[in-house]
Design an enzyme around this catalytic site. Structure first.
Site, short mmCIF file in Angstrom:
data_model
loop_
_atom_site.label_atom_id
_atom_site.label_comp_id
_atom_site.label_asym_id
_atom_site.label_seq_id
_atom_site.Cartn_x
_atom_site.Cartn_y
_atom_site.Cartn_z
N LYS A 1 -27.41 -2.53 -11.72
CA LYS A 1 -26.25 -3.35 -11.01
C LYS A 1 -24.93 -2.89 -11.11
CE LYS A 1 -29.02 -7.31 -12.62
NZ LYS A 1 -29.60 -8.28 -13.73
N ASP B 1 -25.41 -15.37 -11.01
CA ASP B 1 -26.85 -15.30 -11.15
C ASP B 1 -27.43 -16.85 -10.80
OD1 ASP B 1 -28.30 -13.25 -12.06
OD2 ASP B 1 -27.68 -13.36 -13.96
N GLN C 1 -27.42 -10.38 -19.18
CA GLN C 1 -28.81 -10.01 -18.98
C GLN C 1 -29.84 -10.43 -19.63
OE1 GLN C 1 -29.41 -8.01 -16.12
NE2 GLN C 1 -31.50 -7.98 -16.63
N1 GUN Z 1 -33.60 -10.62 -16.21
C1 GUN Z 1 -34.41 -10.59 -15.40
N2 GUN Z 1 -34.08 -10.82 -14.21
C2 GUN Z 1 -32.73 -11.25 -14.39
C3 GUN Z 1 -31.87 -11.87 -13.46
O1 GUN Z 1 -31.94 -11.93 -12.40
N3 GUN Z 1 -30.74 -12.08 -13.98
C4 GUN Z 1 -30.45 -11.71 -15.21
N4 GUN Z 1 -29.14 -11.92 -15.90
N5 GUN Z 1 -31.46 -11.18 -16.27
C5 GUN Z 1 -32.75 -11.09 -15.57
#
Ligand code: GUN
Length: 285
Positions: A53, A120, A97
């Site tokens: 990311k 998100d 996350q």
């Molecule tokens: N963990 C697995 N997929 C995601 C996601 O799309 N966003 C976040 N913040 N954590 C995750």
């Protein structure tokens, strides 16, 4: 019929080019989109996701900050950081996350992120927006799927869509987004009795169940569009989705590969939401 393989890598690259142009537009107004990424603990998969990311942000000109906490961090410390980030004008997106260590109540953490910065799309405000068709930030993975369908000019209105997997992050928002586009949507999950009786009806079959080879050709209608969101590591090290990709090539009209299908779109849509958030600020200012 041989299925067209939907190229998520190419689609993601194209969208990132568009995002670069939007970032350049914001620069003229002295705005640099900014994303804060919070990671708690050292889950190896999360570390890889977070690194990707951060890298992706740099690729399109988004400023990013990584905040790391040890696995035994107190939730209050993280809540304090979120409150600070909510107030910072240079931070347009905040992402925590997942998963979080057990001492954290995930819902409580997610609800403290300002809905205006919830790139998100996990805050209840944004989830509610999805339900009534007034989305601010669509969750990244289903958003990526919608973009892939649009890019291939695959009609959604009036189609039978079957979503296999009912998670809050993928399956449920996926279903809501396609319902909003006037598809007829069924959501199945691991407890669905006789899954095949549903999947066989699908014009568009979307699978996010986390189970290799769950969907085999006899469960799929000839000419269906198959979108595979699963990511599974087999004992021999291979990365596969939830469907029998090779077997479905002669059955589906379109299919996404794993890797290289939906995966590259997820991070790209996070970038898109962050740029959109900065543009909202620019418009308001
Ligand atoms: N963990 C697995 N997929 C995601 C996601 O799309 N966003 C976040 N913040 N954590 C995750």
């Amino acid at each position: 019929m041989t299925a067209k393989i939907i190229d998520g890598v190419a689609a993601a690259a194209e969208i990132r080019q568009e995002l670069k142009a939007r970032v350049a537009g914001l620069a003229k107004r002295n705005i640099v989109p900014g994303l804060a990424v919070i990671q708690v603990g050292d889950n190896p998969a999360s570390k890889v996701y977070v690194r990707n990311k951060i890298r992706a942000c740099a690729d399109v000109g988004i400023r990013s900050w990584k905040y790391e906490f040890p696995a035994d961090a107190a939730p209050a410390e993280v809540l304090k950081l979120i409150a600070e980030l909510n107030a910072r004008p240079d931070t347009h997106g905040i992402l925590v996350q997942l998963p979080l260590p057990p001492q954290f109540a995930i819902a409580e953490i997610l609800q403290t992120i300002s809905p205006e910065k919830d790139v998100d799309g996990f805050h209840l405000y944004n989830v509610g927006g999805l339900v009534i068709g007034q989305t601010v930030f669509p969750p990244c993975t289903p958003y990526g799927v919608v973009k892939l369908l649009e890019r291939e000019n695959i009609e959604i209105e009036g189609k039978n869509v079957v979503v296999v997997g009912a998670s809050n992050i993928v399956g449920k928002p996926m279903a809501l987004m396609l319902m909003q586009k006037d598809a007829t949507v069924a959501i199945c999950h691991i407890k669905t009795r006789d899954l095949a009786q549903f999947t066989i009806l699908a014009d568009i079959l979307i699978v996010a169940a986390g189970k290799p080879n769950l969907i085999v050709p006899q469960m799929v209608r000839q000419g269906a569009v198959v979108i595979d969101i699963g990511i599974n590591r087999l004992p021999d090290g291979r990365l596969v989705g939830d469907t029998d990709f090779e077997g479905l090539l002669e059955k589906a009209s379109y299919i996404t590969p794993v890797p290289g299908g939906v995966g590259p779109m997820t991070v790209t849509m996070l970038l898109a939401n962050t740029v959109a958030s900065a543009e909202r600020v620019a418009q308001a200012g």
